[in-house]
Design an enzyme around this catalytic site. Structure first.
Site, PDB file in Angstrom:
ATOM      1  CB  VAL A 198      31.421 -35.619 -34.169  1.00 25.18           C
ATOM      2  CG1 VAL A 198      30.836 -35.981 -35.534  1.00 25.18           C
ATOM      3  CG2 VAL A 198      30.610 -36.241 -33.042  1.00 25.18           C
TER       4      VAL A 198
ATOM      5  CB  CYS B 241      36.512 -19.396  -0.363  1.00 24.36           C
ATOM      6  SG  CYS B 241      38.229 -18.891  -0.160  1.00 24.36           S
TER       7      CYS B 241
ATOM      8  CG  HIS C 240      17.752 -13.151 -21.022  1.00 23.47           C
ATOM      9  ND1 HIS C 240      18.153 -11.888 -20.645  1.00 23.47           N
ATOM     10  CD2 HIS C 240      18.864 -13.800 -21.435  1.00 23.47           C
ATOM     11  CE1 HIS C 240      19.465 -11.781 -20.828  1.00 23.47           C
ATOM     12  NE2 HIS C 240      19.921 -12.931 -21.296  1.00 23.47           N
TER      13      HIS C 240
ATOM     14  CD  GLU D 111      31.357 -31.637 -25.128  1.00 26.54           C
ATOM     15  OE1 GLU D 111      30.223 -31.232 -25.432  1.00 26.54           O
ATOM     16  OE2 GLU D 111      32.409 -31.063 -25.466  1.00 26.54           O
TER      17      GLU D 111
HETATM   18  C1  LIG Z   1      28.847 -13.976 -23.516  1.00 22.93           C
HETATM   19  C2  LIG Z   1      27.571 -14.759 -23.553  1.00 22.93           C
HETATM   20  C3  LIG Z   1      26.516 -14.390 -22.737  1.00 22.93           C
HETATM   21  C4  LIG Z   1      25.332 -15.118 -22.775  1.00 22.93           C
HETATM   22  N1  LIG Z   1      24.370 -14.810 -21.877  1.00 22.93           N
HETATM   23  C5  LIG Z   1      23.247 -15.568 -21.842  1.00 22.93           C
HETATM   24  C6  LIG Z   1      22.287 -15.353 -20.849  1.00 22.93           C
HETATM   25  O1  LIG Z   1      22.497 -14.548 -19.925  1.00 22.93           O
HETATM   26  N2  LIG Z   1      21.134 -16.047 -20.888  1.00 22.93           N
HETATM   27  C7  LIG Z   1      20.899 -16.959 -21.868  1.00 22.93           C
HETATM   28  O2  LIG Z   1      19.807 -17.515 -21.881  1.00 22.93           O
HETATM   29  N3  LIG Z   1      21.828 -17.242 -22.780  1.00 22.93           N
HETATM   30  C8  LIG Z   1      23.007 -16.576 -22.777  1.00 22.93           C
HETATM   31  N4  LIG Z   1      23.966 -16.863 -23.701  1.00 22.93           N
HETATM   32  C9  LIG Z   1      23.722 -17.915 -24.650  1.00 22.93           C
HETATM   33  C10 LIG Z   1      23.938 -19.295 -24.058  1.00 22.93           C
HETATM   34  O3  LIG Z   1      25.127 -19.346 -23.307  1.00 22.93           O
HETATM   35  C11 LIG Z   1      24.031 -20.296 -25.183  1.00 22.93           C
HETATM   36  O4  LIG Z   1      22.914 -20.149 -25.981  1.00 22.93           O
HETATM   37  C12 LIG Z   1      24.061 -21.733 -24.721  1.00 22.93           C
HETATM   38  O5  LIG Z   1      25.023 -21.938 -23.699  1.00 22.93           O
HETATM   39  C13 LIG Z   1      24.379 -22.602 -25.887  1.00 22.93           C
HETATM   40  O6  LIG Z   1      24.466 -23.924 -25.476  1.00 22.93           O
HETATM   41  P1  LIG Z   1      24.790 -25.053 -26.516  1.00 22.93           P
HETATM   42  O7  LIG Z   1      24.527 -26.321 -25.828  1.00 22.93           O
HETATM   43  O8  LIG Z   1      24.113 -24.765 -27.790  1.00 22.93           O
HETATM   44  O9  LIG Z   1      26.327 -24.851 -26.851  1.00 22.93           O
HETATM   45  P2  LIG Z   1      27.625 -25.369 -26.102  1.00 22.93           P
HETATM   46  O10 LIG Z   1      27.534 -25.172 -24.656  1.00 22.93           O
HETATM   47  O11 LIG Z   1      28.790 -24.767 -26.804  1.00 22.93           O
HETATM   48  O12 LIG Z   1      27.601 -26.913 -26.375  1.00 22.93           O
HETATM   49  C14 LIG Z   1      28.059 -27.469 -27.581  1.00 22.93           C
HETATM   50  C15 LIG Z   1      29.007 -28.582 -27.248  1.00 22.93           C
HETATM   51  O13 LIG Z   1      29.353 -29.245 -28.449  1.00 22.93           O
HETATM   52  C16 LIG Z   1      30.660 -29.716 -28.324  1.00 22.93           C
HETATM   53  N5  LIG Z   1      31.178 -29.986 -29.655  1.00 22.93           N
HETATM   54  C17 LIG Z   1      31.423 -29.088 -30.629  1.00 22.93           C
HETATM   55  N6  LIG Z   1      31.916 -29.703 -31.697  1.00 22.93           N
HETATM   56  C18 LIG Z   1      31.969 -31.028 -31.410  1.00 22.93           C
HETATM   57  C19 LIG Z   1      32.400 -32.174 -32.120  1.00 22.93           C
HETATM   58  N7  LIG Z   1      32.863 -32.095 -33.361  1.00 22.93           N
HETATM   59  N8  LIG Z   1      32.335 -33.366 -31.503  1.00 22.93           N
HETATM   60  C20 LIG Z   1      31.872 -33.480 -30.244  1.00 22.93           C
HETATM   61  N9  LIG Z   1      31.460 -32.418 -29.533  1.00 22.93           N
HETATM   62  C21 LIG Z   1      31.507 -31.206 -30.116  1.00 22.93           C
HETATM   63  C22 LIG Z   1      31.343 -28.570 -27.634  1.00 22.93           C
HETATM   64  O14 LIG Z   1      32.549 -28.974 -27.011  1.00 22.93           O
HETATM   65  C23 LIG Z   1      30.298 -28.100 -26.653  1.00 22.93           C
HETATM   66  O15 LIG Z   1      30.458 -28.664 -25.387  1.00 22.93           O
HETATM   67  C24 LIG Z   1      25.177 -16.173 -23.662  1.00 22.93           C
HETATM   68  C25 LIG Z   1      26.255 -16.551 -24.458  1.00 22.93           C
HETATM   69  C26 LIG Z   1      27.458 -15.883 -24.368  1.00 22.93           C
HETATM   70  C27 LIG Z   1      28.616 -16.356 -25.124  1.00 22.93           C
END
Ligand SMILES: Cc1cc2nc3c(=O)[nH]c(=O)nc-3n(C[C@H](O)[C@H](O)[C@H](O)COP(=O)(O)OP(=O)(O)OC[C@H]3O[C@@H](n4cnc5c(N)ncnc54)[C@H](O)[C@@H]3O)c2cc1C
Ligand SMILES: Cc1cc2nc3c(=O)[nH]c(=O)nc-3n(C[C@H](O)[C@H](O)[C@H](O)COP(=O)(O)OP(=O)(O)OC[C@H]3O[C@@H](n4cnc5c(N)ncnc54)[C@H](O)[C@@H]3O)c2cc1C
Lengths: 405, 479
Positions: free
Chosen positions: B171, B406, B48, B30
């Protein structure tokens, strides 16, 4: 544990209240969540405290120290618990106290609530932009600098020209942080003229009136703050933006009375946002009295001390058996932003605090059949006046007005 | 076998934990200083129900299953969820038609308990919503959680089960031999690997491009939010949606786990080069304010404590892209995780490990015999009985020192957060909720800084808010 009086908070208000109650022969416990008594005074190392009460100009810590000494003269009657947070207060007059020495319930006959105020956080201003580090409220900046000996940044902009904002502009400058300006959305400074001169003019710090922050920028540490002029409704005027390259933003945008612990027990006043009190310091719950910044935000610690003493006095009389009426409501009228206390209970003359709505050269204050002329009024400076009891008899409601003359 | 997961968001963290059930070496890499700080940090936090994903989409396949998995997951990993239920509200005939369509779609997606409610039923349960409401679609399985906590809990549990976590490591490249990846190159080190799972959130397309694998292009879709004080937390009991449009689920009003009220998000498409743009805008915040009043009139915006923005990784297909690469044999994409990626994440994690890795790629894992599925969250002392708390304080006086007033967080909890990996102010904040309350750190930030300083043996000038250059103080005022 049991006590006659539980004082919550040992700032200026709480310390004064405890002493007043002890003088009436009651057993008092003061709970303070900080490591030492004194409250906000401890971090205000500038002078300007005590002119009314001690007829001397003291720094905040000096003022606190005087009361700490007085408290220690009553060790038989007053027990001060520091590092002790009052977590809950229940309807059955039992409080839950939490400290590294233990967690325990305390039963009391009366509570004097003196929890002070908290600062409005950055998020409440809904300023668009990034969320970098380097954004501090004045109180946090003050604590970091004055108590913890930390330098908070190199170039700073200050939002809010109240006394606290201006005092912080001077402090930061003295401690080696360049202050590029103070931004104020009102068309006039928010604090005392004395502070405009002593804290800004003397240090060549520009004051930007009718201006506000419209954006903050910086992915990690703050890099830029965008300031714009505002119109009469405080709406930013497009095209007037000015960019300040700073790594630090200090916000001094107001204090909010801390009332949350009592939310379900007492009523609040919509204007002050504090605990609605009678002129005896009594809240809507008859065994809870309150004083200081948790009731209304006071300019001067001297007033807070006096209100603390008042609450301590009436709270003890309540324990001894006296009963007070809630009294008649005191309401702000023409040109008056807020008044304190919120009710007048006919036991004594009324000490009334009034904040005007706008700067005025000359105005007549009217309260019942009482009138007095005041000059050079500004919203940041409270008017304090003693209204004799006989001027208030027979009123069902006391309206306070300021008529410009 | 060494399997590397790139990205410790909710998706990557849950995949890593799932992998730890087996006798393989798991690496989680990460780039941020902590886990759960990408897309996972700023979203609506909703579990959801699963009625608004098109039938047959990848989203629909994982949403309602993921939703139902959260009950067990939250019990095992000891994080909070609340099944608040949700309403989609209709104010006119067109919107009523939308509700009927969603109901049908939901039934096809196997969403349990969906019901259409009339005005009176809605108002009896949610008296603060706009009385002009005509009909509402009620989904009892919808709920809320703290998304970053899911990632934190999963990683803590995975660490307990052998995970190797690399934080603050980005990465940047890959080493390949014969169409396979053999090494991951980061800004700090090289890791030899046998399989790579790409869960890099917004940046997953760039990772896949580097590898030379298939991908879908991602662009950020910004969502801005306003969070209001706990005093307003009881304004609504469930999640209140407007009728959705083609583009998004709309701007919502919902309670948060710790008792606040959340308003948002907007939906603004940004070009793909703005994946770091988490700024709020005056137009966005105004849009939120204007819109929510139609759903719930009379919200007092002066009770705001924070505004923030999140970025959805959006793709042209508007669907998740989860599959093993055809061209790079040991590379798996888990990308385009727009909403409901949080909800779907547990189901996706299981699918990736059981179906993609074991069945499709034919990898043979044997279950780890001593896998422990349980993790304990940081104990919240303010929730103990007086007697239990008293006992705890006797053992450790810091359990009786309130640091965050808080949200009622004691010093012991802060210390525990640091022991579990918090190295920054935000690290403490997201693990304990200290500085998350109505004063936003006004009283406790300076105390937490001191505790971090003491526990880490670092000078405060070395302690940051959230990223390497987000310093907080610059040395001493005087020596
Ligand atoms: C405004 C908004 C509202 C949403 N509402 C909902 C909701 O209510 N309910 C729901 O189910 N979903 C919701 N989603 C979707 C949900 O938040 C995402 O689908 C989910 O958090 C994605 O997780 P992830 O692990 O794929 O991505 P991330 O949390 O982005 O994890 C990816 C990680 O990879 C790391 N990374 C990237 N590039 C590199 C690299 N080169 N080297 C090392 N690390 C790297 C990043 O730093 C990051 O920590 C919402 C999204 C948004 C933006
Ligand atoms: C930056 C600044 C500059 C100022 N400058 C001046 C000046 O120059 N001259 C002047 O006269 N006045 C000045 N004032 C105003 C004056 O100092 C204050 O009005 C006054 O000290 C407030 O006293 P208080 O007792 O109401 O509140 P506080 O000082 O805030 O005390 C409240 C106390 O209650 C404690 N507490 C709260 N809740 C609990 C709980 N649940 N359990 C236990 N303890 C609790 C808090 O820790 C705190 O110590 C200034 C104020 C500020 C903020």
């Amino acid at each position: 544990m049991k006590t006659d009086v539980l004082v919550i908070g040992a700032g200026a208000a709480g310390m004064a209240a405890a002493i007043a109650a002890a003088k009436n022969g009651l057993k008092v416990i003061v709970a303070e969540r900080d490591e030492i008594t004194g409250g906000i005074l401890n971090q205000c190392i500038h002078n300007g405290f005590g002119l009314h009460y001690f007829r001397e100009e003291l720094t905040g810590p000096e003022y606190a120290e005087r009361f700490r000494e007085r408290l220690s003269e009553y060790t038989d009657a007053i027990q001060v618990l520091t590092d002790c947070h009052v977590l809950k207060l229940n309807r059955d007059k039992k409080a839950l106290l939490v400290s590294p020495k233990g967690v325990f319930e305390l039963e009391t006959k009366v509570v004097i609530y003196a929890a002070g105020a908290r600062e409005r956080p950055f998020g409440s201003l809904m300023i668009p932009g990034d969320r970098p580090s380097g954004i501090f409220t004045a109180g946090v900046a003050q604590r970091l600098m004055n108590i913890d000996n930390r330098k908070i940044g190199n170039r700073a902009l200050i939002v809010g020209s109240g006394d606290i904002g201006m005092i912080m502009a001077r402090r930061l400058t003295l401690e080696g942080t360049e202050v590029v300006g103070v931004v104020e959305r009102l068309p006039y400074p928010g604090g005392l003229l004395r502070n405009v001169i002593q804290c800004l003019k003397d240090f060549n710090i520009p004051l930007y009136l009718s201006s506000t922050v419209v954006e903050v920028r910086g992915k990690e540490r703050l890099e830029e703050v965008v300031v714009a002029k505002v119109d009469e409704q405080f709406r930013p005027i497009p095209g007037t933006e000015k960019i300040f390259k700073v790594d630090t933003l200090v916000l001094s945008v107001g204090l909010i009375p801390q009332v949350e612990m009592l939310d379900s027990l007492v009523s609040l006043d919509a204007r002050t946002r504090g605990i609605a009190c009678s002129s005896t310091g009594q809240s809507s719950c008859e065994w809870i009295f309150a004083a200081g910044n948790c009731t209304a935000i006071f300019d001067l610690v001297d007033y807070v001390t006096r209100e603390g003493e008042r609450a301590g006095e009436y709270a003890s009389r309540y324990v001894i058996g006296e009963r007070f009426t809630r009294g008649v409501p005191i309401v702000p009228g023409e040109n008056v932003m807020l008044t304190f206390p919120n009710f007048y209970s006919d036991v004594d003359d009324l000490t009334l605090y009034v904040r005007c709505r706008k700067p005025m050269e000359r105005a007549v204050l009217k309260v019942g059949s009482f009138e007095r002329v005041f000059e050079d009024l500004i919203p940041s400076e409270m008017i304090v006046v003693k209204v004799p009891r006989q001027k208030l008899t027979g009123l069902g409601r006391i309206e306070v007005t300021l008529q410009e003359v | 076998m060494r399997i590397a997961v790139i990205g410790a968001g909710v998706v990557g963290s849950l995949i890593a934990r799932e992998l730890c059930r087996y006798d393989v070496e798991v690496l989680l890499i990460e780039k941020n200083l902590d886990v759960g700080w990408g897309v996972t940090k700023a979203n609506s936090a909703i579990l959801h129900a699963g009625y608004d994903d098109p039938v047959g989409s990848v989203r629909s396949r994982f949403c309602s299953v993921g939703n139902s998995m959260y009950t067990e997951l939250s019990r095992e990993l000891d994080f909070e969820i609340k099944r608040t239920g949700s309403y989609v509200l209709a104010f006119n005939d067109e919107e009523i038609a939308v509700l009927h369509r969603l109901l049908k779609q939901g039934e096809k997606n196997n969403v349990p308990g969906l019901e259409l409610h009339d005005r009176d039923t809605i108002l009896s349960r949610e008296p603060r919503v706009n009385p002009e409401v005509k009909m509402g679609l009620w989904a009892p399985t919808a709920g809320i959680t703290e998304p970053w906590m899911v990632a934190i809990a999963a990683v803590e549990n995975a660490l307990e089960n052998g995970l190797k976590l690399f934080l603050n490591e980005e990465v940047v490249d890959f080493e390949r031999q014969n169409g396979r990846i053999v090494g991951i190159v980061t800004n700090k080190a090289k890791h030899r690997v046998d399989v790579v799972i790409n869960a890099a959130g917004l940046f997953a397309d760039e990772i896949a491009k580097r590898v030379g694998a298939e991908f879908v292009p991602l662009h950020p879709r910004k969502g801005e939010y306003i969070l209001l004080d706990k005093k307003l937390g009881s304004t609504v009991r469930s999640i209140i949606f407007p009728a959705p449009t083609e583009k998004s689920k709309g701007i919502l009003v919902l309670p948060t786990i710790d008792g606040g009220l959340l308003l948002g998000p907007t939906a603004e498409d940004l070009p793909s080069d703005r994946k770091h743009d988490l700024s709020t805008t005056s137009q966005g915040l105004e849009a939120v304010k204007g819109f929510v009043l139609k759903l719930v009139p009379g919200i007092d915006f002066s009770m705001a404590v924070k505004t923030f923005a999140g970025l959805r990784p959006e793709s042209p297909q508007k669907d998740f892209f989860i599959r093993a690469s055809d061209s790079v044999k040991n590379f798996v994409n888990v990308m385009a995780m727009r909403s409901p990626g949080l909800t779907a994440a547990p189901a996706i994690a299981r699918y990736v490990v059981e179906e993609i890795l074991q069945q499709q790629l034919g990898l043979k894992f044997s279950p780890k015999r001593d896998f422990n599925p349980l993790r304990k969250g940081i104990k919240k002392y303010a929730e103990l009985s007086v007697e239990e708390w008293q006992r705890a304080v006797k053992e450790s006086p810091a359990a009786g020192r309130m640091v965050c007033f808080c949200n009622e967080v004691t010093e012991v909890e802060i210390i525990e957060a640091i022991r579990r990996g918090a190295r920054t102010l935000d690290g403490v904040k997201f693990r304990t909720r200290a500085m998350f309350g109505r004063c936003q750190g006004g009283f406790c930030m300076s105390r937490i800084l001191k505790i971090l300083e003491r526990e880490l043996g670092l000078d405060a000038s070395k302690i940051v808010l959230k990223s390497p250059s987000s310093w907080i103080i610059d040395g001493k005022v005087r020596e």
